[in-house]
Design a protein around this motif. Structure first.
Motif, short mmCIF file in Angstrom:
data_model
loop_
_atom_site.label_atom_id
_atom_site.label_comp_id
_atom_site.label_asym_id
_atom_site.label_seq_id
_atom_site.Cartn_x
_atom_site.Cartn_y
_atom_site.Cartn_z
N MET A 1 0.83 -1.19 0.00
CA MET A 1 0.00 0.00 0.00
C MET A 1 0.87 1.26 0.00
SD MET A 1 -3.19 1.17 0.46
CE MET A 1 -3.99 2.59 1.10
N ILE A 2 1.89 1.28 0.84
CA ILE A 2 2.77 2.46 0.89
C ILE A 2 3.51 2.63 -0.43
CG2 ILE A 2 4.76 1.30 1.93
CD1 ILE A 2 3.61 4.77 2.92
N GLU A 3 3.80 1.51 -1.10
CA GLU A 3 4.49 1.60 -2.39
C GLU A 3 3.62 2.33 -3.41
OE1 GLU A 3 3.56 -1.57 -1.25
OE2 GLU A 3 5.36 -2.02 -0.10
N THR A 4 2.33 2.01 -3.41
CA THR A 4 1.41 2.65 -4.34
C THR A 4 1.28 4.14 -4.04
OG1 THR A 4 0.19 0.57 -4.51
CG2 THR A 4 -0.92 2.54 -5.30
N ALA A 5 1.23 4.49 -2.77
CA ALA A 5 1.13 5.90 -2.39
C ALA A 5 2.38 6.66 -2.81
CB ALA A 5 0.90 6.02 -0.89
N LEU A 6 3.55 6.06 -2.61
CA LEU A 6 4.79 6.70 -3.02
C LEU A 6 4.87 6.83 -4.53
CD1 LEU A 6 7.34 5.08 -0.57
CD2 LEU A 6 6.52 7.43 -0.56
N LEU A 7 4.42 5.82 -5.25
CA LEU A 7 4.40 5.87 -6.70
C LEU A 7 3.49 7.00 -7.18
CD1 LEU A 7 5.10 4.67 -9.49
CD2 LEU A 7 3.12 3.16 -9.20
N ALA A 8 2.30 7.09 -6.60
CA ALA A 8 1.36 8.15 -6.98
C ALA A 8 1.93 9.52 -6.69
CB ALA A 8 0.03 7.94 -6.25
N LEU A 9 2.51 9.69 -5.52
CA LEU A 9 3.10 10.98 -5.17
C LEU A 9 4.24 11.34 -6.11
CD1 LEU A 9 3.22 13.39 -3.25
CD2 LEU A 9 4.70 12.03 -1.77
N LEU A 48 -14.57 17.86 -8.31
CA LEU A 48 -14.57 17.10 -9.55
C LEU A 48 -13.22 16.42 -9.76
CD1 LEU A 48 -16.08 16.30 -12.14
CD2 LEU A 48 -15.20 18.39 -13.17
N ALA A 49 -12.14 17.15 -9.51
CA ALA A 49 -10.80 16.56 -9.63
C ALA A 49 -10.63 15.42 -8.63
CB ALA A 49 -9.74 17.63 -9.40
N LEU A 50 -11.16 15.58 -7.43
CA LEU A 50 -11.09 14.53 -6.42
C LEU A 50 -11.81 13.28 -6.88
CD1 LEU A 50 -10.47 13.70 -3.41
CD2 LEU A 50 -12.76 14.55 -2.92
N VAL A 51 -13.02 13.43 -7.41
CA VAL A 51 -13.79 12.28 -7.87
C VAL A 51 -13.10 11.58 -9.04
CG1 VAL A 51 -15.97 11.61 -8.98
CG2 VAL A 51 -15.99 13.15 -7.00
N ILE A 52 -12.57 12.36 -9.98
CA ILE A 52 -11.86 11.76 -11.12
C ILE A 52 -10.62 11.04 -10.64
CG2 ILE A 52 -10.55 12.29 -13.22
CD1 ILE A 52 -12.60 14.56 -13.72
N GLY A 53 -9.89 11.64 -9.70
CA GLY A 53 -8.69 10.99 -9.16
C GLY A 53 -9.03 9.70 -8.45
N ALA A 55 -11.61 7.79 -9.01
CA ALA A 55 -12.00 6.82 -10.03
C ALA A 55 -10.77 6.22 -10.73
CB ALA A 55 -12.93 7.47 -11.06
N LEU A 56 -9.79 7.06 -11.03
CA LEU A 56 -8.58 6.55 -11.68
C LEU A 56 -7.81 5.61 -10.77
CD1 LEU A 56 -7.34 9.77 -13.49
CD2 LEU A 56 -8.24 7.70 -14.56
N VAL A 57 -7.72 5.95 -9.49
CA VAL A 57 -7.03 5.07 -8.54
C VAL A 57 -7.78 3.75 -8.40
CG1 VAL A 57 -6.43 4.78 -6.09
CG2 VAL A 57 -5.89 6.91 -7.27
N TRP A 58 -9.10 3.82 -8.31
CA TRP A 58 -9.89 2.60 -8.21
C TRP A 58 -9.71 1.72 -9.45
CZ3 TRP A 58 -14.10 0.98 -11.20
CH2 TRP A 58 -14.74 -0.16 -10.73
#
Length: 65
Positions: A1-9, A48-53, A55-58
């Protein structure tokens, strides 16, 4: 999970850095345009940006990222 967060950041910082490095005057114009918008319009754009983000993460997680 932390790997995904670091990748996204890291990806966010890459994109932000590219915009600042390649088009700094565009940032100035975008900030002026944002300042001209009423707070409610900025709030809606942010949500709107939050919802799109989300959705993309999901979608990325459901595809196996």
């Amino acid at each position: 999970m932390i790997e995904t967060a670091l990748l996204a950041l890291g990806l966010v910082l890459i994109v932000e850095g590219l915009v600042y490095a390649l088009a700094p005057s565009l940032i100035d114009r975008m900030l002026l345009a944002l300042a001209a918008l009423p707070p409610e319009a900025r709030r809606i754009a942010g949500m709107l940006a939050l919802v799109i983000g989300l959705a993309l993460v999901w979608m990325a997680k459901s595809l196996g990222a």
